[in-house]
Scaffold this active site. Structure first.
Site, PDB file in Angstrom:
ATOM      1  N   GLY A 235       0.782  -1.234   0.000  1.00  0.00           N
ATOM      2  CA  GLY A 235       0.000   0.000   0.000  1.00  0.00           C
ATOM      3  C   GLY A 235       0.807   1.274   0.000  1.00  0.00           C
ATOM      4  CD  GLU A 277       2.442  -8.838   2.978  1.00  0.00           C
ATOM      5  OE1 GLU A 277       2.416  -9.836   3.704  1.00  0.00           O
ATOM      6  OE2 GLU A 277       1.415  -8.235   2.620  1.00  0.00           O
ATOM      7  N   GLY A 279       4.467  -3.801  -3.365  1.00  0.00           N
ATOM      8  CA  GLY A 279       4.483  -4.176  -4.771  1.00  0.00           C
ATOM      9  C   GLY A 279       4.608  -2.934  -5.625  1.00  0.00           C
ATOM     10  NE  ARG A 280      -0.331   1.037  -5.688  1.00  0.00           N
ATOM     11  CZ  ARG A 280      -1.429   0.651  -6.329  1.00  0.00           C
ATOM     12  NH1 ARG A 280      -1.610   0.994  -7.579  1.00  0.00           N
ATOM     13  NH2 ARG A 280      -2.337  -0.080  -5.706  1.00  0.00           N
ATOM     14  NE  ARG A 315      -3.806   1.123 -10.437  1.00  0.00           N
ATOM     15  CZ  ARG A 315      -3.829   2.447 -10.408  1.00  0.00           C
ATOM     16  NH1 ARG A 315      -3.455   3.148 -11.452  1.00  0.00           N
ATOM     17  NH2 ARG A 315      -4.207   3.076  -9.330  1.00  0.00           N
ATOM     18  CE1 TYR A 319      -9.506  -0.638  -7.674  1.00  0.00           C
ATOM     19  CE2 TYR A 319      -7.599  -0.440  -9.114  1.00  0.00           C
ATOM     20  CZ  TYR A 319      -8.316  -1.146  -8.165  1.00  0.00           C
ATOM     21  OH  TYR A 319      -7.846  -2.349  -7.723  1.00  0.00           O
ATOM     22  CB  CYS A 345     -18.183  -5.079 -26.470  1.00  0.00           C
ATOM     23  SG  CYS A 345     -17.678  -5.684 -28.068  1.00  0.00           S
ATOM     24  CD  GLU A 346     -17.732  -3.889 -20.206  1.00  0.00           C
ATOM     25  OE1 GLU A 346     -17.983  -2.807 -19.630  1.00  0.00           O
ATOM     26  OE2 GLU A 346     -18.403  -4.914 -20.062  1.00  0.00           O
TER      27      GLU A 346
END
Ligand SMILES: *Cc1c(COP(=O)(O)O)cnc(C)c1O
Length: 441
Positions: A235, A277, A279-280, A315, A319, A345-346
């Protein structure tokens, strides 16, 4: 945020040849940038001391994981394939933290066989260990602080409301659960909590440490248990938008150290080691998605349709507030607002809306920035849109293919197209006509 100047200086001179050779789209990661961030992470937290278990889900490519293992980092895994990747990247079991959620017996078997640290998410999983002779002497527990996990009125980036979330042992159950673990013979304990989400401030991380240290005091008082390590989860954030300030890692490292010092003085207990932990923060800024304009369209507003979409980078669609910077490195046409869209198709298959970019024409190359974490890994194949290749820019300037693009054969790998098989069902007869003659075999 626009990729760093150093990354741009390394990438842009080789980019035309890379595009020519590999074709678009691709995610490309920067080895040197990743290693420099690891060094900055170590400089900020090394005094604590700390262990980093890189969150495999952020960038599950074994070549990149190997870089991180060579740097000395371990891995946070939460599924069997993530565990297999960590092992293949060369991690020893004692460098792997298995933080699964709703863990199955098969996952427990594999994590135990690998010698990974088990970070248990619920007492139901502890029950599953009760009758196992290979029960480890060390266990960690993920704690859910409930209402206390979110500071009311805080503008900081907390990870939703823990109360009602499916993660972790509820704080008011922790003492009972640890008591049961003691009864089962556990001798060394860790606690884990994750409250931050892409946080650019220290507050959620410090709050996490405070709550875990309070638990450590209670467990010592009530059970005589010493907490050997606390894992603050992931985070830690990166600036996606131009102008955002990066998280001040050295200041966070100092603040964590001061809190541990004060806690040690106040309670006279041995201070727990720290784990992260992340990641980002480690890989996020060191990746770009390169994609080419395939259609210029004018309706309602201006659209640039590109050859990648939410199947390559979810992403922005997932979000509503997610932002990825986009540049057109080889175009200097005057700017105009444009929507950058993919082919699904979104309607939310859109990397950017109303974004000022140089007026684009078919064939122009775009770079979507900050795709080094939770980018390719969140990809999917809805609508038959397949995931792109991944490249690694090495320190010496060489560019390596570290995952090929998915092809139709990958998409169909779980299907059996033989005509008899398709017709076989209770009472059914094989169709005399091969029904799928036109499909690839
Ligand atoms: C997703 C996740 C992480 C990594 O989060 P980042 O935002 O990439 O740092 C770490 N730990 C757990 C348990 C996670 O679910």
């Amino acid at each position: 945020m626009p990729i760093g100047e150093d990354f741009a200086r390394r990438l842009l001179p080789v980019l035309p040849a890379v595009v020519e050779h590999f074709g678009t789209p691709f995610h490309l990661y920067d080895e040197q940038g990743i290693q420099e961030t690891c060094a900055a992470f170590d400089a900020a937290f090394g005094h604590l001391p700390f262990t980093e278990y890189f969150a495999v889900k952020a960038l599950p490519n074994p070549t990149v994981l190997r870089l991180l293992a060579d740097h000395g980092y371990g891995f946070d895994c939460s599924s069997l394939p993530e565990l297999a990747l960590a092992l293949r990247a060369g991690a020893r079991g004692d460098r792997i933290c298995f933080t699964s959620n709703n863990t199955s017996r098969a996952e427990l078997d594999a994590a135990l066989a690998a010698g990974a640290l088990l970070n248990l998410d619920d007492e139901a999983v502890l029950d599953k260990l009760a009758d196992r002779p290979d029960r480890p002497g060390t266990l960690a527990f993920r704690v859910n602080p409930g209402a206390r996990g979110r500071r009311s009125g805080s503008a900081d980036a907390f990870l939703g409301n823990p109360e009602g979330a499916k993660f972790g042992v509820p704080a008011d159950r922790l003492t009972a659960v640890v008591a049961e673990a003691v009864r089962l013979g556990t001798t060394r304990f860790g606690l884990h909590m994750m409250l931050a989400s892409n946080s650019l401030t220290a507050a959620p991380v410090l709050h996490t440490l405070d709550l875990l240290l309070e638990h450590a005091v209670e467990l010592h008082r009530d059970l005589g248990v010493t907490v050997s390590f606390v894992n603050l989860g992931g985070g830690l954030g990166i600036p996606y938008r131009p102008g955002e300030q990066p998280l001040d890692l050295p200041a966070l490292g100092r603040a964590l150290g001061e809190r541990l010092d004060a806690w040690e003085r106040e309670h006279g207990l041995p201070r727990p080691a720290l784990a992260f932990e992340s990641g980002r923060l480690i890989t996020g800024p060191h990746g770009v998605l390169a994609t080419r304009v395939v259609n210029r369209m004018s309706k309602w507003r201006e659209y640039a349709g590109v050859d990648a979409g939410m199947s390559a980078l979810m992403r922005p669609a997932l979000y509503p507030t997610a932002y990825h910077h986009i540049t057109a490195p080889f175009t200097d046409a005057p700017a105009e607002p444009v929507d950058v869209v993919g082919s699904l198709c979104e309607n939310n298959d859109r990397f950017a809306a109303d974004r000022e970019l140089p007026a684009l024409t078919e064939g122009d190359l775009l770079l979507v920035h900050d795709t080094g974490a939770h980018g390719h890994s969140m990809g999917f194949t809805y609508n038959g849109r397949l995931r792109p290749q991944e490249l690694l820019l090495r320190r010496d300037g060489a560019v390596e293919l570290i995952r090929r693009a998915e092809e139709e054969r990958d998409h169909f790998a779980t299907l059996d197209f033989t005509p008899d098989r398709l017709a076989a069902r209770a009472g059914g007869r094989p169709s005399p006509e091969p029904q799928l003659a036109g499909l690839p075999g």
